[in-house]
Design a protein around this motif. Sequence first.
Motif, PDB file in Angstrom:
ATOM      1  N   ARG A 162       0.846  -1.197   0.000  1.00 16.51           N
ATOM      2  CA  ARG A 162       0.000   0.000   0.000  1.00 16.51           C
ATOM      3  C   ARG A 162       0.877   1.241   0.000  1.00 16.51           C
ATOM      4  O   ARG A 162       1.648   1.481   0.920  1.00 16.51           O
ATOM      5  CB  ARG A 162      -0.919  -0.004   1.218  1.00 16.51           C
ATOM      6  N   ARG A 163       0.792   2.012  -1.056  1.00 17.13           N
ATOM      7  CA  ARG A 163       1.600   3.218  -1.196  1.00 17.13           C
ATOM      8  C   ARG A 163       0.682   4.406  -1.512  1.00 17.13           C
ATOM      9  O   ARG A 163      -0.323   4.242  -2.200  1.00 17.13           O
ATOM     10  CB  ARG A 163       2.616   3.065  -2.337  1.00 17.13           C
ATOM     11  N   PRO A 164       1.040   5.613  -1.047  1.00 16.75           N
ATOM     12  CA  PRO A 164       0.200   6.779  -1.375  1.00 16.75           C
ATOM     13  C   PRO A 164       0.273   7.086  -2.874  1.00 16.75           C
ATOM     14  O   PRO A 164       1.254   6.743  -3.541  1.00 16.75           O
ATOM     15  CB  PRO A 164       0.840   7.923  -0.576  1.00 16.75           C
ATOM     16  N   TRP A 165      -0.770   7.737  -3.395  1.00 17.71           N
ATOM     17  CA  TRP A 165      -0.737   8.200  -4.792  1.00 17.71           C
ATOM     18  C   TRP A 165       0.388   9.205  -4.933  1.00 17.71           C
ATOM     19  O   TRP A 165       0.633  10.021  -4.043  1.00 17.71           O
ATOM     20  CB  TRP A 165      -2.065   8.870  -5.166  1.00 17.71           C
ATOM     21  N   ARG A 166       1.063   9.183  -6.084  1.00 23.66           N
ATOM     22  CA  ARG A 166       2.227  10.059  -6.260  1.00 23.66           C
ATOM     23  C   ARG A 166       2.014  11.185  -7.266  1.00 23.66           C
ATOM     24  O   ARG A 166       2.762  12.152  -7.287  1.00 23.66           O
ATOM     25  CB  ARG A 166       3.446   9.232  -6.693  1.00 23.66           C
ATOM     26  N   ALA A 167       0.999  11.055  -8.130  1.00 30.74           N
ATOM     27  CA  ALA A 167       0.807  12.101  -9.147  1.00 30.74           C
ATOM     28  C   ALA A 167      -0.672  12.230  -9.512  1.00 30.74           C
ATOM     29  O   ALA A 167      -1.321  11.249  -9.864  1.00 30.74           O
ATOM     30  CB  ALA A 167       1.638  11.781 -10.393  1.00 30.74           C
ATOM     31  N   PHE A 168      -1.180  13.446  -9.413  1.00 33.60           N
ATOM     32  CA  PHE A 168      -2.576  13.738  -9.734  1.00 33.60           C
ATOM     33  C   PHE A 168      -2.645  14.737 -10.882  1.00 33.60           C
ATOM     34  O   PHE A 168      -1.926  15.741 -10.870  1.00 33.60           O
ATOM     35  CB  PHE A 168      -3.268  14.413  -8.540  1.00 33.60           C
ATOM     36  N   LEU A 169      -3.541  14.474 -11.817  1.00 30.90           N
ATOM     37  CA  LEU A 169      -3.836  15.459 -12.858  1.00 30.90           C
ATOM     38  C   LEU A 169      -5.283  15.892 -12.674  1.00 30.90           C
ATOM     39  O   LEU A 169      -6.198  15.072 -12.717  1.00 30.90           O
ATOM     40  CB  LEU A 169      -3.647  14.850 -14.255  1.00 30.90           C
ATOM     41  N   LEU A 170      -5.489  17.184 -12.431  1.00 30.72           N
ATOM     42  CA  LEU A 170      -6.834  17.746 -12.339  1.00 30.72           C
ATOM     43  C   LEU A 170      -7.127  18.435 -13.663  1.00 30.72           C
ATOM     44  O   LEU A 170      -6.371  19.318 -14.076  1.00 30.72           O
ATOM     45  CB  LEU A 170      -6.918  18.765 -11.199  1.00 30.72           C
ATOM     46  N   TYR A 171      -8.185  18.003 -14.348  1.00 31.61           N
ATOM     47  CA  TYR A 171      -8.503  18.632 -15.640  1.00 31.61           C
ATOM     48  C   TYR A 171      -9.993  18.957 -15.694  1.00 31.61           C
ATOM     49  O   TYR A 171     -10.807  18.367 -14.984  1.00 31.61           O
ATOM     50  CB  TYR A 171      -8.105  17.706 -16.809  1.00 31.61           C
ATOM     51  N   ARG A 289       2.184   9.304 -16.585  1.00 30.25           N
ATOM     52  CA  ARG A 289       2.862   9.423 -15.290  1.00 30.25           C
ATOM     53  C   ARG A 289       1.883   9.761 -14.164  1.00 30.25           C
ATOM     54  O   ARG A 289       2.184   9.565 -12.997  1.00 30.25           O
ATOM     55  CB  ARG A 289       3.947  10.511 -15.337  1.00 30.25           C
ATOM     56  N   PHE A 290       0.725  10.320 -14.520  1.00 29.94           N
ATOM     57  CA  PHE A 290      -0.265  10.676 -13.508  1.00 29.94           C
ATOM     58  C   PHE A 290      -1.141   9.463 -13.215  1.00 29.94           C
ATOM     59  O   PHE A 290      -1.946   9.056 -14.046  1.00 29.94           O
ATOM     60  CB  PHE A 290      -1.111  11.860 -13.982  1.00 29.94           C
ATOM     61  N   ASP A 291      -0.942   8.862 -12.021  1.00 29.78           N
ATOM     62  CA  ASP A 291      -1.708   7.649 -11.721  1.00 29.78           C
ATOM     63  C   ASP A 291      -3.159   7.966 -11.391  1.00 29.78           C
ATOM     64  O   ASP A 291      -4.014   7.098 -11.425  1.00 29.78           O
ATOM     65  CB  ASP A 291      -1.057   6.820 -10.596  1.00 29.78           C
ATOM     66  N   LYS A 292      -3.476   9.232 -11.071  1.00 27.36           N
ATOM     67  CA  LYS A 292      -4.861   9.658 -10.883  1.00 27.36           C
ATOM     68  C   LYS A 292      -5.138  10.829 -11.811  1.00 27.36           C
ATOM     69  O   LYS A 292      -4.471  11.860 -11.739  1.00 27.36           O
ATOM     70  CB  LYS A 292      -5.081  10.105  -9.431  1.00 27.36           C
ATOM     71  N   ARG A 293      -6.126  10.652 -12.697  1.00 28.67           N
ATOM     72  CA  ARG A 293      -6.527  11.741 -13.603  1.00 28.67           C
ATOM     73  C   ARG A 293      -7.986  12.052 -13.295  1.00 28.67           C
ATOM     74  O   ARG A 293      -8.883  11.280 -13.637  1.00 28.67           O
ATOM     75  CB  ARG A 293      -6.337  11.316 -15.055  1.00 28.67           C
ATOM     76  N   ILE A 294      -8.220  13.181 -12.643  1.00 26.36           N
ATOM     77  CA  ILE A 294      -9.550  13.470 -12.105  1.00 26.36           C
ATOM     78  C   ILE A 294     -10.201  14.640 -12.842  1.00 26.36           C
ATOM     79  O   ILE A 294      -9.622  15.726 -12.952  1.00 26.36           O
ATOM     80  CB  ILE A 294      -9.474  13.775 -10.591  1.00 26.36           C
ATOM     81  N   TYR A 295     -11.416  14.386 -13.311  1.00 25.06           N
ATOM     82  CA  TYR A 295     -12.202  15.403 -14.015  1.00 25.06           C
ATOM     83  C   TYR A 295     -12.873  16.324 -12.994  1.00 25.06           C
ATOM     84  O   TYR A 295     -13.576  15.866 -12.096  1.00 25.06           O
ATOM     85  CB  TYR A 295     -13.262  14.703 -14.881  1.00 25.06           C
ATOM     86  N   ILE A 296     -12.628  17.615 -13.121  1.00 22.37           N
ATOM     87  CA  ILE A 296     -13.266  18.612 -12.262  1.00 22.37           C
ATOM     88  C   ILE A 296     -14.365  19.275 -13.102  1.00 22.37           C
ATOM     89  O   ILE A 296     -14.089  20.172 -13.911  1.00 22.37           O
ATOM     90  CB  ILE A 296     -12.238  19.664 -11.754  1.00 22.37           C
ATOM     91  N   THR A 428     -12.595  12.026 -20.280  1.00 21.53           N
ATOM     92  CA  THR A 428     -12.900  11.274 -19.050  1.00 21.53           C
ATOM     93  C   THR A 428     -13.258   9.826 -19.383  1.00 21.53           C
ATOM     94  O   THR A 428     -12.821   8.895 -18.700  1.00 21.53           O
ATOM     95  CB  THR A 428     -14.061  11.949 -18.293  1.00 21.53           C
ATOM     96  N   ARG A 429     -14.045   9.645 -20.446  1.00 22.75           N
ATOM     97  CA  ARG A 429     -14.413   8.273 -20.850  1.00 22.75           C
ATOM     98  C   ARG A 429     -13.181   7.477 -21.257  1.00 22.75           C
ATOM     99  O   ARG A 429     -13.082   6.280 -20.996  1.00 22.75           O
ATOM    100  CB  ARG A 429     -15.423   8.310 -22.005  1.00 22.75           C
ATOM    101  N   GLU A 430     -12.202   8.142 -21.879  1.00 21.96           N
ATOM    102  CA  GLU A 430     -11.024   7.460 -22.388  1.00 21.96           C
ATOM    103  C   GLU A 430      -9.935   7.263 -21.332  1.00 21.96           C
ATOM    104  O   GLU A 430      -9.332   6.201 -21.235  1.00 21.96           O
ATOM    105  CB  GLU A 430     -10.430   8.233 -23.569  1.00 21.96           C
ATOM    106  N   PHE A 431      -9.675   8.318 -20.539  1.00 16.90           N
ATOM    107  CA  PHE A 431      -8.492   8.271 -19.681  1.00 16.90           C
ATOM    108  C   PHE A 431      -8.731   8.652 -18.212  1.00 16.90           C
ATOM    109  O   PHE A 431      -7.857   8.435 -17.383  1.00 16.90           O
ATOM    110  CB  PHE A 431      -7.404   9.248 -20.203  1.00 16.90           C
ATOM    111  N   GLY A 432      -9.849   9.257 -17.876  1.00 17.60           N
ATOM    112  CA  GLY A 432      -9.985   9.871 -16.555  1.00 17.60           C
ATOM    113  C   GLY A 432     -10.973   9.181 -15.635  1.00 17.60           C
ATOM    114  O   GLY A 432     -11.389   8.046 -15.852  1.00 17.60           O
ATOM    115  N   GLU A 433     -11.329   9.929 -14.601  1.00 18.77           N
ATOM    116  CA  GLU A 433     -12.359   9.478 -13.674  1.00 18.77           C
ATOM    117  C   GLU A 433     -13.080  10.714 -13.150  1.00 18.77           C
ATOM    118  O   GLU A 433     -12.531  11.817 -13.141  1.00 18.77           O
ATOM    119  CB  GLU A 433     -11.759   8.683 -12.508  1.00 18.77           C
ATOM    120  N   GLU A 434     -14.340  10.538 -12.740  1.00 21.47           N
ATOM    121  CA  GLU A 434     -15.148  11.656 -12.294  1.00 21.47           C
ATOM    122  C   GLU A 434     -14.627  12.205 -10.970  1.00 21.47           C
ATOM    123  O   GLU A 434     -14.205  11.456 -10.099  1.00 21.47           O
ATOM    124  CB  GLU A 434     -16.610  11.220 -12.101  1.00 21.47           C
ATOM    125  N   GLY A 435     -14.670  13.558 -10.832  1.00 21.53           N
ATOM    126  CA  GLY A 435     -14.264  14.182  -9.562  1.00 21.53           C
ATOM    127  C   GLY A 435     -15.432  14.253  -8.621  1.00 21.53           C
ATOM    128  O   GLY A 435     -15.294  14.643  -7.493  1.00 21.53           O
TER     129      GLY A 435
END
Length: 435
Positions: A162-171, A289-296, A428-435
């Motif tokens: 279990r490791r913390p997330w290291r990179a977030f992309l907010l788009y 490189r962004f393990d979390k890509r979050i749609y705002i 978001t459908r292709e690469f992201g996730e809902e915020g």
Amino acid sequence: MYSNFKEQAIEYVKQAVQEDNAGNYAKAFPLYMNALEYFKTHLKYEKNPKIKEAITQKFTEYLRRAEEIRAVLDDGGPSSASNGGDAAVASRPKTKPKNGEGGGDGEDAEQSKLRAGLNSAIVREKPNIKWSDVAGLESAKQALQEAVILPVKFPQFFTGKRRPWRAFLLYGPPGTGKSYLAKAVATEAESTFFSVSSSDLVSKWMGESEKLVSNLFQMARESAPSIIFIDEIDSLSGQRGEGNESEASRRIKTEILVQMQGVGHNDEKVLVLAATNTPYALDQAIRRRFDKRIYIPLPDLKARQHIFKVHLGDTPHNLTEIDFESLARRTEGFSGSDIAVCVKDVLFEPVRKTQDAMHFVKTPNGMWVPCGPKQQGAVQITIQELEAQGLASQILPPPISRTDFDKVLARQKPTVSKTDLEVHEKFTREFGEEG
């Protein structure tokens, strides 16, 4: 098709080895990195396990060599040397020569200058924006809390795999609260917060931009736990291979890739947080490189209601809960920024009324408030006349009313188009996730 990737990788490797053997490390490094990217793409499509194993072995060798070269360059080693290859790396001095000795004259001074410039990127005063001030975006807040708050307060949670997330992309569209969310992170996190934009990392001097990137990550590692927030990352990391791409731009992207990969560094306590309005413009290697890509997204009904209240704050008003609900319904399609602009305009409506008023009434506590001519106790007088009588400090604007909002909303339109939204929803459908 995938054989082209392998051929391209081999071509880059040949050039890299040639420059490496000649001791031209500054030229060899980006060539190795380009080769590694093509090898990685080829590995995704290669089906033969023996070939995959052979390529993986070569990939590891070239990656190690690229890291050794980067270490030489970071330490101010020679960008060209006569003995080249591994010999140059093996003979690297353990300590830097002092100014005036050897070939490293001015290197420490240069690094100090770069770091001094980046010092302004450290947010030393908390922005005072709490999680509760951010309307909606529950999953985005939860993910950021997992990455930022929990590892510092409860390090025992992160054991084993279990490791913390290291990179977030907010788009998301402009004005939806990406930077606002980053400010909440800066307020709530017990970490060193670096806030940078492209202008902080782009230099007119050849080779200085990638040194700025390298120094930024090094400073973050030294100050860990830390967070690097890069606003408008698309301006630094657009698609590679575009016709208008400069050599300097390509080198910055390569350096960001290397630093985010974190090979040879303990980056577990360094979080990279980035924001963009144009996620499709990002280079795909950096996007990965962004393990979390979050749609705002645009705020929903409840979020809009909350945003109106946050921006009104403790300013005197006589709006009811029903009024706030009505305002939220009327502002469908508005971004958080649109609502902030609307409230800012509304905040000045009472001031305008006070300036235009022809009648004032004196309240029991001795303050003068504008009123209608038929109100009990109304005195026919203007703000200028009250000021002339030395009563300027006793004039108060009236509380904000629902009609003030009606007046402003009649002339304000949302700034985000349906086309903008469709682009982000597709991403978001292709690469992201809902915020």
